[in-house]
Design an enzyme around this catalytic site. Structure first.
Site, PDB file in Angstrom:
ATOM      1  N   SER A 137      -1.889   5.671   1.579  1.00  0.00           N
ATOM      2  CA  SER A 137      -1.604   4.271   1.918  1.00  0.00           C
ATOM      3  C   SER A 137      -0.941   4.210   3.276  1.00  0.00           C
ATOM      4  O   SER A 137      -0.108   5.064   3.599  1.00  0.00           O
ATOM      5  CB  SER A 137      -0.632   3.675   0.899  1.00  0.00           C
ATOM      6  OG  SER A 137      -1.148   3.814  -0.382  1.00  0.00           O
TER       7      SER A 137
ATOM      8  N   LYS B 210       1.398  -5.935  -6.062  1.00  0.00           N
ATOM      9  CA  LYS B 210       2.365  -5.004  -5.479  1.00  0.00           C
ATOM     10  C   LYS B 210       3.530  -5.823  -4.948  1.00  0.00           C
ATOM     11  O   LYS B 210       3.647  -6.082  -3.737  1.00  0.00           O
ATOM     12  CB  LYS B 210       1.742  -4.152  -4.380  1.00  0.00           C
ATOM     13  CG  LYS B 210       2.502  -2.843  -4.141  1.00  0.00           C
ATOM     14  CD  LYS B 210       1.692  -1.865  -3.308  1.00  0.00           C
ATOM     15  CE  LYS B 210       2.535  -0.675  -2.927  1.00  0.00           C
ATOM     16  NZ  LYS B 210       3.042   0.064  -4.089  1.00  0.00           N
TER      17      LYS B 210
ATOM     18  N   ARG C  14      -5.261   3.348 -11.773  1.00  0.00           N
ATOM     19  CA  ARG C  14      -3.862   3.119 -11.407  1.00  0.00           C
ATOM     20  C   ARG C  14      -3.162   2.433 -12.566  1.00  0.00           C
ATOM     21  O   ARG C  14      -3.565   1.360 -12.998  1.00  0.00           O
ATOM     22  CB  ARG C  14      -3.804   2.229 -10.169  1.00  0.00           C
ATOM     23  CG  ARG C  14      -2.405   1.856  -9.683  1.00  0.00           C
ATOM     24  CD  ARG C  14      -2.521   1.030  -8.433  1.00  0.00           C
ATOM     25  NE  ARG C  14      -1.237   0.669  -7.848  1.00  0.00           N
ATOM     26  CZ  ARG C  14      -0.584  -0.467  -8.119  1.00  0.00           C
ATOM     27  NH1 ARG C  14      -1.099  -1.346  -8.981  1.00  0.00           N
ATOM     28  NH2 ARG C  14       0.568  -0.736  -7.537  1.00  0.00           N
TER      29      ARG C  14
HETATM   30  C1  LIG Z   1      -6.927   2.288  -1.577  1.00  0.00           C
HETATM   31  C2  LIG Z   1      -5.480   2.156  -1.868  1.00  0.00           C
HETATM   32  N1  LIG Z   1      -4.655   1.771  -0.867  1.00  0.00           N
HETATM   33  C3  LIG Z   1      -3.329   1.632  -1.124  1.00  0.00           C
HETATM   34  C4  LIG Z   1      -2.829   1.873  -2.374  1.00  0.00           C
HETATM   35  C5  LIG Z   1      -1.381   1.773  -2.652  1.00  0.00           C
HETATM   36  O1  LIG Z   1      -0.923   3.035  -3.005  1.00  0.00           O
HETATM   37  P1  LIG Z   1       0.649   3.286  -3.058  1.00  0.00           P
HETATM   38  O2  LIG Z   1       1.268   2.933  -1.773  1.00  0.00           O
HETATM   39  O3  LIG Z   1       0.855   4.636  -3.588  1.00  0.00           O
HETATM   40  O4  LIG Z   1       1.151   2.260  -4.081  1.00  0.00           O
HETATM   41  P2  LIG Z   1       0.830   2.352  -5.639  1.00  0.00           P
HETATM   42  O5  LIG Z   1      -0.643   2.152  -5.774  1.00  0.00           O
HETATM   43  O6  LIG Z   1       1.267   3.735  -6.048  1.00  0.00           O
HETATM   44  O7  LIG Z   1       1.645   1.251  -6.213  1.00  0.00           O
HETATM   45  C6  LIG Z   1      -3.703   2.312  -3.387  1.00  0.00           C
HETATM   46  N2  LIG Z   1      -3.226   2.597  -4.630  1.00  0.00           N
HETATM   47  N3  LIG Z   1      -5.028   2.440  -3.122  1.00  0.00           N
HETATM   48  C1  LIG Z   2      -2.127  -1.037  -4.764  1.00  0.00           C
HETATM   49  C2  LIG Z   2      -1.959  -1.858  -3.524  1.00  0.00           C
HETATM   50  N1  LIG Z   2      -1.542  -1.330  -2.360  1.00  0.00           N
HETATM   51  C3  LIG Z   2      -1.436  -2.205  -1.361  1.00  0.00           C
HETATM   52  S1  LIG Z   2      -1.838  -3.780  -1.931  1.00  0.00           S
HETATM   53  C4  LIG Z   2      -2.183  -3.203  -3.497  1.00  0.00           C
HETATM   54  C5  LIG Z   2      -2.598  -4.078  -4.609  1.00  0.00           C
HETATM   55  C6  LIG Z   2      -3.763  -4.931  -4.267  1.00  0.00           C
HETATM   56  O1  LIG Z   2      -4.040  -5.710  -5.409  1.00  0.00           O
HETATM   57  P1  LIG Z   2      -4.864  -7.064  -5.313  1.00  0.00           P
HETATM   58  O2  LIG Z   2      -6.237  -6.733  -4.866  1.00  0.00           O
HETATM   59  O3  LIG Z   2      -4.810  -7.620  -6.705  1.00  0.00           O
HETATM   60  O4  LIG Z   2      -4.149  -7.970  -4.338  1.00  0.00           O
END
Ligand SMILES: Cc1ncc(COP(=O)(O)OP(=O)(O)O)c(N)n1
Ligand SMILES: Cc1ncsc1CCOP(=O)(O)O
Ligand SMILES: [Mg+2]
Length: 372
Positions: free
Chosen positions: A264, A293, A195
């Site tokens: 998600s 996020k 990501r």
């Molecule tokens: C395992 C997992 N869960 C949630 C997310 C978040 O994805 P998304 O809502 O697309 O947000 P971004 O990652 O695009 O900022 C994830 N990446 N992985």
């Molecule tokens: C990509 C994403 N989607 C929901 S929370 C998140 C980020 C989680 O990051 P962290 O484990 O550092 O709190």
């Protein structure tokens, strides 16, 4: 040819004069040897694949398909083809290649044997046309069955590994990205998502290629965040889609049935919709607010508890999870978690990974939908 040259021990000294072959008979014998060797190659390769299907995947369906094809191949292996065998005279027995001397993983072992079987089937398809009228067509059809078996097997592998995965690392941009991911893989990580919201596509593709190779060398799943095109470009195992990303149905059209699609979710409506649309897994969160996020409100442990009671596919709690609160998340019903900072910013990613897994493996996973 002198008398002595014709002495043949197998006939107890009775000299059997063998007429010199004509050109046609000589070519025929060569074709028989080629068919004999490749019929063996197909059966041997299928047997190697079948053993993993049976004992590694516990899939009677996949193992059964291998067995059926082995038996069909055997029906073509006539006595006259076997009689043409001349192993001592085979110039190829000494041929080898360094890549044949070792296998880095089950995945590479399976891929090598699928390639061997598919090449041998191609040979049987062509040279078989010289031997029996419908042999070429029969082996062409079998080659396509092996292609399908390979897709099904690799897809089945991915789903079985997904079901066994308890910890999911979602990467964040860092100078030592590959080193950090490898340290976590050494700690037992089996699921990685690349990501990076800011890099250009050339950088993403270059890094994703390296991460895929690294993950597969540890028999781990490699997922791309957001981008189906990048997932296809680097032959990733799947993609993770947010609520604002591409619809699952479109992603499925592009990726096919054997790659993984994650979605998600932050509430029950999004969960039920993701399941109905065919997601292979979902993210449940953010459990806690997180700087990774920014601006995304926490869904809280309540949503984790809801998922534990209602989610029929694999799901990963995500958002603000660290070694201090992992057991609160587990107590709320989570059996799998996804993290970014806890591992990406860890001094010792291997130890943190091992700790997370030690806590998660304390709980028996409840059965979910099995991939068939
Ligand atoms: C395992 C997992 N869960 C949630 C997310 C978040 O994805 P998304 O809502 O697309 O947000 P971004 O990652 O695009 O900022 C994830 N990446 N992985
Ligand atoms: C990509 C994403 N989607 C929901 S929370 C998140 C980020 C989680 O990051 P962290 O484990 O550092 O709190
Ligand atoms: Mg997204």
């Amino acid at each position: 040819m002198k008398q002595a040259d014709c002495y043949d021990e197998s006939t107890n000294g009775v000299v059997v004069m063998v007429e010199p072959y004509s050109q046609r008979e000589q070519i025929q014998q060569v074709v028989y040897r080629i068919l004999d060797a490749n019929l063996d190659r197909v059966r041997e390769g299928l047997r190697i694949i079948e053993e993993w299907c049976r004992f590694g995947l516990n899939s009677s369906q996949l193992a059964g398909e291998c067995k059926r094809m082995r038996q069909e191949v055997a029906s073509w292996h006539t006595a006259e083809l076997r009689a043409a065998r001349d192993t001592p005279g085979d110039a190829g027995t000494e041929l080898t290649h360094p890549q044949e001397e070792q296998r880095a993983s089950i995945k590479s072992l399976l891929q090598a044997n699928f390639c061997r079987v598919e090449e041998a089937l191609r040979v049987l398809e062509e040279y078989g046309k010289l031997y029996r009228p419908n042999m070429g067509k029969a082996f062409k059809q079998m080659r396509y069955r092996v292609y399908t078996l390979e897709s099904n097997l690799m897809g089945y592998q991915r789903h079985q590994l997904l079901l066994r995965s308890r910890l999911y690392l979602v990467t964040s941009p860092t100078e030592n990205l590959l080193e950090t991911v490898e340290a976590a893989l050494k700690g037992g990580l089996t699921l990685v998502q690349y990501r990076d919201k800011n890099a250009d596509d050339a950088t993403r593709i270059a890094l994703a290629e390296k991460l895929r190779q690294l993950c597969h060398s540890y028999n781990a799943i490699f997922i791309i965040n957001d981008r189906v095109d990048l997932a296809l470009a680097v032959d990733a195992d799947g993609v993770h889609l947010g609520q604002q990303d591409m619809p699952i149905a479109i992603a499925r059209q592009l990726l096919g049935p054997h790659r993984l699609i994650g979605r998600s979710t932050t509430n029950s409506d999004e969960m039920q919709r993701a399941i109905a649309e065919g997601a292979d897994y979902i993210g449940v969160g953010p459990v806690y607010e997180t700087p990774t996020k920014i601006g995304k409100p926490a869904a809280g442990l309540e949503y984790v508890n809801y998922a534990a009671k209602h989610c029929s596919i694999p799901w990963f709690a995500i958002g603000g999870i660290d070694p201090n609160n992992i057991n609160d998340v587990i107590d709320a019903g989570a059996q799998r978690v996804a993290v970014v900072r806890s591992i990406m910013q860890a001094e010792q990613p291997t130890l943190v990974t091992q700790y997370f897994l030690s806590q998660l493996n304390r709980i028996q996973p409840s059965p979910e939908k099995s991939y068939v």
